[in-house]
Design an enzyme around this catalytic site. Sequence first.
Site, PDB file in Angstrom:
ATOM      1  N   ASP A 152      41.496  36.424 -86.045  1.00  0.00           N
ATOM      2  CA  ASP A 152      42.715  37.014 -86.890  1.00  0.00           C
ATOM      3  C   ASP A 152      44.164  37.260 -86.454  1.00  0.00           C
ATOM      4  OD1 ASP A 152      40.899  37.037 -89.218  1.00  0.00           O
ATOM      5  OD2 ASP A 152      39.969  39.163 -88.506  1.00  0.00           O
ATOM      6  N   LYS A 195      38.683  21.307 -89.638  1.00  0.00           N
ATOM      7  CA  LYS A 195      38.298  22.032 -89.040  1.00  0.00           C
ATOM      8  C   LYS A 195      36.795  21.795 -88.787  1.00  0.00           C
ATOM      9  CE  LYS A 195      38.353  27.017 -88.922  1.00  0.00           C
ATOM     10  NZ  LYS A 195      39.232  28.500 -89.373  1.00  0.00           N
ATOM     11  N   GLY A 208      40.880  25.562 -84.738  1.00  0.00           N
ATOM     12  CA  GLY A 208      39.418  26.075 -84.168  1.00  0.00           C
ATOM     13  C   GLY A 208      39.032  27.210 -84.760  1.00  0.00           C
TER      14      GLY A 208
END
Length: 227
Positions: A13, A38, A117
């Site tokens: 986050d 991703k 990532g």
Amino acid sequence: MARGIFITATGTDIGKTYVTALIIKRLRETNINCGYYKAALSEAERRDGKLIAGDANYVYNIANIKGDPNDAVSYIFQQAVSPHLAAKLNNVEISMERIKKDFYSIKNKYDYITVEGSGGIVCPISTGKEKIMLDNIIKIFKLPAIVVADAGLGTINSTILTLQYMKEKNISVKMILLNNYNHEDIIHIENKGYLSDNLLIPVYTCNKNANNLEIPVEKLIEIYEEI
């Protein structure tokens, strides 16, 4: 030959997806054919019985990429947990072969590919039959990296620890990007100055809630490497 970059962060986050979207948007606005990939995504939303890859959906919308965002993600999980735990909870075996297959499929469609990532740099992707860490994915595709860090208190410690780990793994870091930057915040100013003065890696900033990156597009193009 396509060119690529990997976007990681100092933690969860921090704003990887937000920054990733702005980077791809910046390149695509200059007519550079840039795509997104991703390997594993958690906290997907279920709509009409289908899991929606939220991060990919966000990037596609911001960067104006055509197609189904779910096609840009190999493994999509609903639980808001690390990929390896989500895989356990869903009895899914994550395979590097599938990740490679999906990555090369995306790569063949674009001149530039931006790989995002999961979580921070030390993130287990699979602890099943195949033991896969996030850095294994970066290295198998020979990608350089951008490290996204929060501009606020504690970022000197988290950024330097992240860089030390990446150095141990022989991952090339091309840029540090301080997210949520406030040009009037003395802590943000000091953090940027300290990192710029003590590292050999360029440090850039992204203002909070910015719609565009202030980084010159030429600088972004430079950090993508042939893959």
